[in-house]
Design a protein around this motif. Structure first.
Motif, mmCIF file in Angstrom:
data_model
loop_
_atom_site.group_PDB
_atom_site.id
_atom_site.type_symbol
_atom_site.label_atom_id
_atom_site.label_comp_id
_atom_site.label_asym_id
_atom_site.label_seq_id
_atom_site.Cartn_x
_atom_site.Cartn_y
_atom_site.Cartn_z
ATOM 1 N N SER B 166 0.702 -1.336 -0.089
ATOM 2 C CA SER B 166 0.168 0.041 0.052
ATOM 3 C C SER B 166 0.845 1.234 0.028
ATOM 4 O O SER B 166 0.546 2.108 0.797
ATOM 5 N N PHE B 167 1.784 1.530 -0.886
ATOM 6 C CA PHE B 167 2.585 2.609 -1.002
ATOM 7 C C PHE B 167 3.539 2.907 0.305
ATOM 8 O O PHE B 167 4.044 4.090 0.253
ATOM 9 N N GLN B 168 3.888 1.760 1.210
ATOM 10 C CA GLN B 168 4.671 1.915 2.133
ATOM 11 C C GLN B 168 5.971 1.605 2.026
ATOM 12 O O GLN B 168 6.993 2.297 2.898
ATOM 13 N N TYR B 169 6.229 0.550 1.308
ATOM 14 C CA TYR B 169 7.606 0.030 1.176
ATOM 15 C C TYR B 169 8.543 1.289 0.479
ATOM 16 O O TYR B 169 8.038 2.003 -0.227
ATOM 17 N N SER B 170 9.731 1.038 0.375
ATOM 18 C CA SER B 170 10.709 2.105 -0.128
ATOM 19 C C SER B 170 10.920 1.895 -1.521
ATOM 20 O O SER B 170 11.449 3.007 -2.326
ATOM 21 N N THR B 172 8.437 2.614 -3.296
ATOM 22 C CA THR B 172 7.417 3.405 -3.621
ATOM 23 C C THR B 172 8.074 4.779 -4.141
ATOM 24 O O THR B 172 8.633 5.468 -3.477
ATOM 25 N N THR B 173 8.261 5.139 -5.392
ATOM 26 C CA THR B 173 8.705 6.187 -5.646
ATOM 27 C C THR B 173 7.588 7.336 -6.298
ATOM 28 O O THR B 173 6.370 7.164 -6.046
ATOM 29 N N SER B 174 8.220 8.472 -6.426
ATOM 30 C CA SER B 174 7.421 9.819 -6.747
ATOM 31 C C SER B 174 6.658 9.157 -7.997
ATOM 32 O O SER B 174 5.369 9.554 -8.261
ATOM 33 N N LYS B 278 13.062 -5.586 8.638
ATOM 34 C CA LYS B 278 12.676 -4.188 8.818
ATOM 35 C C LYS B 278 13.261 -3.196 8.025
ATOM 36 O O LYS B 278 12.924 -2.355 7.460
ATOM 37 N N SER B 279 14.683 -3.467 8.177
ATOM 38 C CA SER B 279 15.463 -2.386 7.650
ATOM 39 C C SER B 279 16.856 -2.860 7.195
ATOM 40 O O SER B 279 16.933 -3.208 5.622
ATOM 41 N N LYS B 297 14.261 -8.045 2.156
ATOM 42 C CA LYS B 297 13.221 -7.936 3.126
ATOM 43 C C LYS B 297 12.008 -8.935 3.345
ATOM 44 O O LYS B 297 11.319 -8.919 4.282
#
Lengths: 323, 323
Positions: B166-170, B172-174, B278-279, B297
């Motif tokens: 839902s557009f939360q993972y990294s 997701t670009t502009s 997580k990171s 991940k």
């Protein structure tokens, strides 16, 4: 709309000092909009403070500027001339102590996205098409000739994410996604935002979810699902001060369920009831019957009585509405 | 990139029949991209079929076109000249039965967003900057002179939503958000998509989450959280065929947890292990040690042994990596 956007930007440039206020029991959009606008005014060399009745929920502490939000009792002298209300549909939404503090003649700027906004400002910027107040603030910034820093971007992005359920609710428009895209270009730290908003629950919060799920029931027609937390459960887990954020959504996540309910006994004889609707049912109307309120798809009420009595009363009422 | 986009569009216009394939154990991006492109080719009057080794997961059955996805055994005559591989980093990702079915000389079009893509096509359109293959397909459509219908928009939006959390993972670009905005303008039925993807769990799935949470453990340093489902649990709940979608994410949702793990005994002596990071930790590397694989991940492996033995072996290995 467009007119007010430029009128408000002219006023913000013209005047020099501001109290920024938001509603009691602040949510992500309230906090994000306040911090976003505060940091913008800071860059414009305006004297301003942020004021809230209730504490900033811990999940928003990662936002730069969140610790600069004050309570009325923190401020001894009050010589600010202008108030900016954010995300407040009426003046009383700020809560009693903030309302008392503001209770004299000042110039009022009212920025909000609730259709029910009472247009109480000397100047109003109310856009019910906007998914979040943070969306409106983002549109305002270019007119103020301020560059969006990563801190401003993080705050406003957080506001939009929280009010749209991560861009999943129907209030997410193509414009919302364009604005979010612009914020990412302006430097949103996406991993930081995601981890803090969604991956920083306390172990106790997860145990609270587990306890809630143990009580999950679904009505025989499959249209109502509910969970309960008794005061004994809450004492056992030692989570009296923990707001069970997001737990109620598990009721609505079940196929066929139209209304999800969480009954939470906050002290003996007091039951807070949360309502969630999936689609057609207006739960604000149901909550209203019991002296509460909220939005069509998310509402709540506070009832007196034994947990079992409150449950049967509320469930009967929801059944009536569904039938 | 841009070149290949227009080259691929020219090929798609020039040629006349296509088999569209995706990877085994298909996810939302795989299904959404296949259906999106299939419906576009349909509008271009091309003869085409979709082919998958594994069934379409029930949560994607709401997508128009999902019931037109075939298995190799459904097709008696195979005279298609061109294959379009979607979301497959190599040719074997389609699974054995589909690979056998395709095993002769055909013209290969390869569209994907995995950085590891082996560029096995006669023509390749691989963009690791894209959050999802569905994002690439969306960019391709204007070059094919096809209007996006609501059915195409729903399928491609689903692909992007599922691959970006839902557009939360990294990832997701502009650009991702701009493309999603364009899809909404093209008619995505947002409520339908949201309800089907996130609010249509079976009651049993929620009971499975409850059972999993009952086993939740966190390591003494707080960096590893894990849950387990024994074969007895799975039998008791009668959920042998249910994929425990999303349940593992509850481990990662806890503050401070770097790696979340779900141990699932699928039959006596066989344990499927899911990893989430997580990171900073690369769980694909950890899964690889145990003969599995995946992304940095999100990864998984299948181990033989008693549940308790597998748990202690895997937990020790994760601890070593974290230290």
């Amino acid at each position: 709309m467009e007119n007010n956007l430029s009128l408000i930007s002219e006023k913000l440039i013209e005047k020099n000092n501001y109290i920024i206020v938001g509603h009691s029991i602040p949510d992500g959009d309230c906090i994000g909009s306040m911090i976003g606008l505060y940091l913008v005014l800071l860059k414009m060399n305006k004297k301003s403070i942020m004021l809230l009745e209730d504490p900033v929920p811990p999940i928003y502490h990662f936002l730069f500027g969140s610790n600069m939000i004050l309570k009325p009792q923190d401020i001894s002298k009050n010589d600010f001339e202008n108030i900016i209300y954010l995300d407040c549909s009426d003046k009383n939404r700020v809560g009693e102590s903030v309302a008392d503090f503001l209770n004299d003649k000042r110039y009022i700027i009212n920025i909000d996205h609730h259709a029910t906004n009472e247009l109480f400002g000397n100047i109003n910027l109310v856009n019910p098409e906007a998914s979040a107040t943070a969306e409106i603030i983002t549109n305002l910034i270019p007119l103020l000739n301020v560059d969006i820093t990563k801190d401003i971007a993080n705050a406003l992005f957080t506001g939009i994410v929280m009010d749209t359920g991560s861009f999943q609710y129907s209030n997410t428009t193509s414009e919302t996604l364009k604005i979010a895209s612009y914020l990412i270009d302006s430097g949103v730290e996406q991993e930081k935002v995601r981890i803090n908003l969604f991956e920083s629950k306390s172990h106790k919060e997860v145990l609270l979810l587990r306890k809630s799920l143990q009580s999950l029931k679904v009505s025989s027609d499959g249209k109502i699902a509910w969970m309960q937390l008794s005061i004994d459960d809450i004492k056992e887990l030692d989570v009296k001060d923990l707001h069970p954020e997001g737990i109620i959504n598990h009721t609505r996540s079940i196929k066929g369920v139209e209304v999800g309910i969480l009954f939470r006994e906050t002290s003996p004889g007091i039951v807070k009831v949360g309502f969630r609707s999936k689609s057609a049912i207006d739960v604000a109307q149901i909550a209203k019957k019991f002296g509460g309120g909220g939005h069509e798809k998310a509402a709540g009420a506070r009832l007196e009585g034994r947990l079992d009595d409150v449950k049967s009363k509320v469930l009967n009422s929801v059944k009536e509405v569904i039938d």
